[in-house]
Design a protein around this motif. Structure first.
Motif, PDB file in Angstrom:
ATOM      1  N   ALA A 258       0.872  -1.183   0.000  1.00 62.34           N
ATOM      2  CA  ALA A 258       0.000   0.000   0.000  1.00 62.34           C
ATOM      3  C   ALA A 258       0.903   1.225   0.000  1.00 62.34           C
ATOM      4  CB  ALA A 258      -0.922  -0.010   1.215  1.00 62.34           C
ATOM      5  N   PHE A 259       1.047   1.858  -1.139  1.00 55.41           N
ATOM      6  CA  PHE A 259       2.036   2.924  -1.307  1.00 55.41           C
ATOM      7  C   PHE A 259       1.685   4.178  -0.522  1.00 55.41           C
ATOM      8  CE2 PHE A 259       2.657   0.425  -5.172  1.00 55.41           C
ATOM      9  CZ  PHE A 259       4.043   0.307  -5.193  1.00 55.41           C
ATOM     10  N   LEU A 260       2.721   4.862  -0.044  1.00 53.15           N
ATOM     11  CA  LEU A 260       2.576   6.216   0.470  1.00 53.15           C
ATOM     12  C   LEU A 260       2.709   7.179  -0.699  1.00 53.15           C
ATOM     13  CD1 LEU A 260       5.705   7.672   0.706  1.00 53.15           C
ATOM     14  CD2 LEU A 260       5.913   5.808   2.336  1.00 53.15           C
ATOM     15  N   SER A 261       2.163   8.381  -0.539  1.00 55.10           N
ATOM     16  CA  SER A 261       2.234   9.347  -1.638  1.00 55.10           C
ATOM     17  C   SER A 261       3.507  10.193  -1.573  1.00 55.10           C
ATOM     18  CB  SER A 261       0.997  10.253  -1.652  1.00 55.10           C
ATOM     19  OG  SER A 261       0.748  10.810  -0.381  1.00 55.10           O
ATOM     20  N   GLY A 262       4.021  10.430  -0.372  1.00 56.89           N
ATOM     21  CA  GLY A 262       5.348  11.004  -0.222  1.00 56.89           C
ATOM     22  C   GLY A 262       5.561  12.389  -0.780  1.00 56.89           C
ATOM     23  N   GLY A 263       4.523  13.201  -0.850  1.00 60.24           N
ATOM     24  CA  GLY A 263       4.692  14.556  -1.352  1.00 60.24           C
ATOM     25  C   GLY A 263       4.388  14.710  -2.830  1.00 60.24           C
ATOM     26  N   THR A 289      -1.810  -1.162  -3.894  1.00 60.62           N
ATOM     27  CA  THR A 289      -2.871  -0.202  -3.620  1.00 60.62           C
ATOM     28  C   THR A 289      -2.281   1.043  -2.966  1.00 60.62           C
ATOM     29  OG1 THR A 289      -5.093   0.046  -2.699  1.00 60.62           O
ATOM     30  CG2 THR A 289      -3.515  -1.235  -1.380  1.00 60.62           C
ATOM     31  N   PHE A 290      -3.127   1.831  -2.342  1.00 56.88           N
ATOM     32  CA  PHE A 290      -2.699   3.125  -1.814  1.00 56.88           C
ATOM     33  C   PHE A 290      -2.905   3.212  -0.303  1.00 56.88           C
ATOM     34  CE2 PHE A 290      -7.123   3.353  -3.085  1.00 56.88           C
ATOM     35  CZ  PHE A 290      -7.754   3.991  -2.039  1.00 56.88           C
ATOM     36  N   SER A 291      -2.035   3.964   0.334  1.00 54.78           N
ATOM     37  CA  SER A 291      -2.226   4.362   1.734  1.00 54.78           C
ATOM     38  C   SER A 291      -1.768   5.814   1.825  1.00 54.78           C
ATOM     39  CB  SER A 291      -1.417   3.475   2.691  1.00 54.78           C
ATOM     40  OG  SER A 291      -1.606   3.919   4.034  1.00 54.78           O
ATOM     41  N   TYR A 292      -2.576   6.698   1.253  1.00 54.20           N
ATOM     42  CA  TYR A 292      -2.201   8.094   1.104  1.00 54.20           C
ATOM     43  C   TYR A 292      -2.765   8.947   2.238  1.00 54.20           C
ATOM     44  CZ  TYR A 292      -1.170   6.815  -3.788  1.00 54.20           C
ATOM     45  OH  TYR A 292      -0.679   6.236  -4.931  1.00 54.20           O
ATOM     46  N   GLY A 293      -2.026  10.011   2.545  1.00 47.87           N
ATOM     47  CA  GLY A 293      -2.481  10.998   3.506  1.00 47.87           C
ATOM     48  C   GLY A 293      -2.881  12.262   2.776  1.00 47.87           C
ATOM     49  N   ARG A 294      -1.890  13.109   2.519  1.00 50.81           N
ATOM     50  CA  ARG A 294      -2.170  14.382   1.843  1.00 50.81           C
ATOM     51  C   ARG A 294      -2.824  14.193   0.473  1.00 50.81           C
ATOM     52  NH1 ARG A 294       3.497  17.398   2.393  1.00 50.81           N
ATOM     53  NH2 ARG A 294       4.114  15.226   2.626  1.00 50.81           N
TER      54      ARG A 294
END
Length: 342
Positions: A258-263, A289-294
């Motif tokens: 689950a990827f981070l978006s990292g900016g 898949t995704f594990s995004y915050g911002r």
């Protein structure tokens, strides 16, 4: 003791078309983002913001889990319903951030190590009793002149593995997050080298600590040039480099990444994930898949702005980004979706 529960939770966390919302910003991070938008930096505003996110209609179609911060897992809606119940009622698994943040690494300028292992067993039990079923620990690796050092990679990988062991012992699926920052001017090739060394070291340490790989989730960064690099690349190049690195480093028994978006920008994070799933559909041993915050929250936060009258519009913005990333997790996203009203 928790083997079957952990396996089932890990599998559910990376169900096709679903990802994880990272809503685990610390006080400081949340307040910084609020300040930029003129939102009061109070506990009540942070609570109201999280309520806006978690009560958005239909997000259970796109989110398998939500990562919470210590403050947030203890909070409730204005009507007194615990956030954990709100999420579970929507079919979303509550999770918890367990690390205590990155601190300067002794005798290694410009590098950090993540702390938080002291007392972790007791904290895991408390969070499990509160309804959490997975956890997150983030390690930070910086690319720069002469760094990362071997020592920095090793101490962070060791801490990740010790955290993961305590989680599995206590009934929480560990999200293992070794983030290679995109800060800097490094090339795609340099990013690949550092990701490869970091991931191989992390899985070596996980093996040494006896981690059951089918009961964890990897949260990697994408192999991408530094944000200030003059040599930017296409979404397809990011996708091919990232998947090549994962195939070289990540055992097939891990259920998903689950990827981070990292900016990255909202749309770039979505497009990169989509390219991986389009190019390698049906060819990989794990779900991507995704594990995004911002990259999931920013539009919603800007739309909300701390005002009750903006809640519906902000929830619509969150739903839209969640829908786009859900499509990307299936390899079915197109940038045309960005122009379509929800």
């Amino acid at each position: 003791m928790y083997t079957e529960e952990l396996k089932a939770t890990a599998k559910a966390m990376v169900a096709p078309g679903k990802g994880i919302l990272a809503a685990d910003e610390s006080y400081g991070t949340a307040n910084k983002r609020f300040q930029k938008l003129g939102i009061p930096t109070t506990e009540e505003m942070r609570r109201a913001y999280r309520e806006m996110l978690f009560t958005a209609s239909g997000i259970g179609n796109f989110f398998s889990g939500v990562i919470l911060f210590d403050e947030t897992i203890r909070q409730s809606t204005k009507d007194g319903v615990p956030f954990t119940k709100v999420l579970m009622d929507a079919g979303i698994i509550p999770g918890i951030k367990l690390d205590a943040g990155a601190k300067p690494l002794a005798k290694s300028p410009n590098e950090v190590v993540t702390e938080g292992l002291d007392g972790l067993r007791d904290r895991i039990k408390e969070y499990y009793d509160m309804g959490a079923r997975f956890a997150k620990w983030r390690a930070v690796i910086t690319i720069g002149d002469g760094i990362p050092s071997r020592r920095c990679i090793e101490v962070n990988a060791h801490a990740l593995a010790r955290y993961a062991a305590l989680c599995q012992e206590g009934g929480l699926v560990p999200i293992v997050e070794p983030e290679v920052l995109m800060d800097g001017d490094h090339t795609l090739e340099r990013s690949y080298e550092v990701h490869q060394e970091t991931l191989k070291t992390v899985f070596y340490e996980l093996h040494r600590q006896g981690i059951d790989l089918d009961q964890m989730i990897l949260k990697p960064s994408m192999v991408i040039p530094g944000e200030n690099s003059p040599n930017q690349v296409s979404a397809e190049e990011v996708a091919r480099a990232t998947v090549k690195c994962l195939l070289d480093c990540v055992p097939a028994s891990v259920p998903g990444c689950a990827f981070l978006s990292g900016g990255q920008s909202d749309e770039d994070a979505t497009a990169h994930l989509n390219a991986m799933n389009q190019l390698f559909k049906g060819q990989l041993p794990w779900h991507l898949t995704f594990s995004y915050g911002r990259a999931l929250q920013q539009a919603a936060m800007q739309t909300w702005g701390g005002r009750d009258e903006n809640v519906a519009a902000a929830q619509k913005a969150l739903y839209h980004r969640a829908k786009c990333n859900s499509a990307a997790a299936l390899g079915e996203y197109s940038r045309d979706m960005e122009a379509i009203a929800v």
